[in-house]
Motif scaffolding. Sequence first.
Motif, PDB file in Angstrom:
ATOM      1  N   GLU A  42       0.766  -1.232   0.077  1.00 16.02           N
ATOM      2  CA  GLU A  42       0.061  -0.082   0.018  1.00 16.02           C
ATOM      3  C   GLU A  42       0.720   1.211  -0.083  1.00 16.02           C
ATOM      4  O   GLU A  42       0.397   2.339  -0.580  1.00 16.02           O
ATOM      5  CB  GLU A  42      -0.950  -0.032   1.244  1.00 16.02           C
ATOM      6  N   ALA A  43       2.176   1.061   0.588  1.00 12.76           N
ATOM      7  CA  ALA A  43       2.808   2.051   0.746  1.00 12.76           C
ATOM      8  C   ALA A  43       3.580   2.755  -0.552  1.00 12.76           C
ATOM      9  O   ALA A  43       3.517   3.827  -0.831  1.00 12.76           O
ATOM     10  CB  ALA A  43       3.791   2.169   2.000  1.00 12.76           C
ATOM     11  N   GLY A  44       3.907   1.636  -1.338  1.00 12.14           N
ATOM     12  CA  GLY A  44       4.586   1.964  -2.527  1.00 12.14           C
ATOM     13  C   GLY A  44       5.761   2.898  -2.421  1.00 12.14           C
ATOM     14  O   GLY A  44       6.600   2.312  -1.634  1.00 12.14           O
ATOM     15  N   SER A  45       5.911   3.841  -3.111  1.00 11.18           N
ATOM     16  CA  SER A  45       6.884   4.690  -3.000  1.00 11.18           C
ATOM     17  C   SER A  45       7.144   5.438  -1.970  1.00 11.18           C
ATOM     18  O   SER A  45       8.099   6.111  -1.574  1.00 11.18           O
ATOM     19  CB  SER A  45       7.175   5.670  -4.407  1.00 11.18           C
ATOM     20  N   ALA A  46       6.041   5.749  -1.034  1.00 10.01           N
ATOM     21  CA  ALA A  46       6.006   6.530   0.232  1.00 10.01           C
ATOM     22  C   ALA A  46       6.854   5.930   1.247  1.00 10.01           C
ATOM     23  O   ALA A  46       7.521   6.972   1.935  1.00 10.01           O
ATOM     24  CB  ALA A  46       4.412   6.593   0.846  1.00 10.01           C
ATOM     25  N   LEU A  47       7.463   5.046   1.123  1.00 10.12           N
ATOM     26  CA  LEU A  47       8.188   4.557   2.246  1.00 10.12           C
ATOM     27  C   LEU A  47       9.730   4.859   2.024  1.00 10.12           C
ATOM     28  O   LEU A  47      10.693   4.850   2.443  1.00 10.12           O
ATOM     29  CB  LEU A  47       8.267   2.731   2.427  1.00 10.12           C
ATOM     30  N   THR A  48      10.168   4.787   0.624  1.00 11.94           N
ATOM     31  CA  THR A  48      11.488   5.132   0.149  1.00 11.94           C
ATOM     32  C   THR A  48      11.633   6.559  -0.239  1.00 11.94           C
ATOM     33  O   THR A  48      12.866   7.332  -0.364  1.00 11.94           O
ATOM     34  CB  THR A  48      11.922   4.245  -1.064  1.00 11.94           C
ATOM     35  N   ASN A  49      10.498   7.473  -0.750  1.00 10.15           N
ATOM     36  CA  ASN A  49      10.576   8.791  -1.103  1.00 10.15           C
ATOM     37  C   ASN A  49      10.283   9.799  -0.079  1.00 10.15           C
ATOM     38  O   ASN A  49       9.086  10.024   0.534  1.00 10.15           O
ATOM     39  CB  ASN A  49       9.528   8.967  -2.319  1.00 10.15           C
ATOM     40  N   SER A  50      11.277  10.552   0.348  1.00  9.94           N
ATOM     41  CA  SER A  50      11.292  11.474   1.717  1.00  9.94           C
ATOM     42  C   SER A  50      10.435  12.518   1.073  1.00  9.94           C
ATOM     43  O   SER A  50      10.021  13.316   2.183  1.00  9.94           O
ATOM     44  CB  SER A  50      12.580  11.650   1.899  1.00  9.94           C
ATOM     45  N   ASN A  51      10.259  12.710   0.149  1.00 10.18           N
ATOM     46  CA  ASN A  51       9.240  14.069  -0.441  1.00 10.18           C
ATOM     47  C   ASN A  51       7.801  13.649  -0.637  1.00 10.18           C
ATOM     48  O   ASN A  51       6.984  14.703  -0.736  1.00 10.18           O
ATOM     49  CB  ASN A  51       9.791  14.572  -1.894  1.00 10.18           C
ATOM     50  N   HIS A  52       7.436  12.312  -0.284  1.00 11.33           N
ATOM     51  CA  HIS A  52       5.990  11.991  -0.242  1.00 11.33           C
ATOM     52  C   HIS A  52       5.473  12.473   0.745  1.00 11.33           C
ATOM     53  O   HIS A  52       6.105  12.276   2.000  1.00 11.33           O
ATOM     54  CB  HIS A  52       5.938  10.343  -0.402  1.00 11.33           C
ATOM     55  N   TYR A  58       4.106   6.362   7.118  1.00 13.74           N
ATOM     56  CA  TYR A  58       4.247   5.142   6.566  1.00 13.74           C
ATOM     57  C   TYR A  58       5.666   4.477   7.418  1.00 13.74           C
ATOM     58  O   TYR A  58       5.615   3.165   7.703  1.00 13.74           O
ATOM     59  CB  TYR A  58       4.565   4.775   5.312  1.00 13.74           C
ATOM     60  N   LEU A  59       6.682   5.174   7.628  1.00 15.54           N
ATOM     61  CA  LEU A  59       7.797   4.835   8.389  1.00 15.54           C
ATOM     62  C   LEU A  59       7.456   4.514   9.847  1.00 15.54           C
ATOM     63  O   LEU A  59       7.873   3.503  10.525  1.00 15.54           O
ATOM     64  CB  LEU A  59       8.881   6.282   8.290  1.00 15.54           C
ATOM     65  N   LEU A  60       6.663   5.399  10.505  1.00  9.30           N
ATOM     66  CA  LEU A  60       5.971   4.897  11.620  1.00  9.30           C
ATOM     67  C   LEU A  60       5.319   3.910  11.779  1.00  9.30           C
ATOM     68  O   LEU A  60       5.594   3.022  12.710  1.00  9.30           O
ATOM     69  CB  LEU A  60       5.472   6.259  12.202  1.00  9.30           C
TER      70      LEU A  60
END
Length: 356
Positions: A42-52, A58-60
């Motif tokens: 579900e997170a997709g790029s949100a986990l790795t893209n700090s600008n998302h 999602y990190l938390l």
Amino acid sequence: MAMLLAIAALLLAGGCKAYDAHFARSYEFGHYQLAEQQLRSEAGSALTNSNHRDHLIYLLEHGAIQRTVGNLSASNEVLDQADDYFRKLDDQAAIRVGAAAKAAVTNLAELAYQGYGYDRIMVNVYKALNYLEQGNLDFARAELRRVAYAQQQIEQRKARRLEQLEEEAASSANYNPRAMSDPGLASQTQQLYAGIPDNSLKAAYLNAFAEYLQAIFMLHAGDADDREVGRTAIRRTLSMVDNPYVRQDLEWVERLDREPITYVILESGVAPMREEVRIDIPVWFFNLAFADTGWDYVGVAFPRLVPQASGIGYVQAQCSTGAYPTRLLVDMDGVIAREFKDELPSVITRTLIAAG
């Protein structure tokens, strides 16, 4: 010190429900491995893209779930990224003010999730617990000491947010300060937020578990200087919550014949979610350019906290000396609710600016 962590369910971050979090439902049913897989999907790029915009939340969540499934090293790696994100937010405070002011007159949903005070504190608490379970006492001590630093940053961040809010209100031609005192809006918001407790006691706003964890670590695993820190932390914990076991710890500190202690810590349930609620407000709230807009009311989305029905109330430890039921140390729903209410004036003002 022997510490038994009896964890029924991990407390997830109380973030905005900006996504359809299937992983959260799997988590509540105890399907932790599935929840971890769903989160990644579900997170997709949100986990790795700090600008998302959802990067931090999602990190938390990911760090919390990794801890639940026993991937302690992976959990700390993810929570380290969240810690770094918080530090970057502090370093870029001036830039953030400008970005928020711009977003305030366009769309609040475009603002990235920047976390709350309880997020910051629990990041260090969870990392400390991970290191304790791994037997890395030096790293655990460092994380517990960072809790105090996180509390300082929270206070500074509040001050910056107030400055930011004043800048947004002053720079917006569509914001009418009279809106905040309108009986209609006051009635609607009072009804919406009636269940949130007042912030009359600062002690109830703090995280007693973070303080207590530091206390018992410093008392049992530290040197002479650490033990004095632990003694002070025990007293601070007692100023926040009336817990019989914490009182016994203070008595234990004062005795010379200190017998070994086993701590049973129950962590149960998940944090409340945030959902949007529509409130219709009169257009006169805004200093609009045209006398007749054709609309009498405009719908504005306000956030509300929705408690999650999960977790168990208590457990009881049985041993040769008797039965010991758990006693409440910190109600995270209360901690989150109090910070939520503390932020409400800013949220309402900014929402009205965005609506204008």
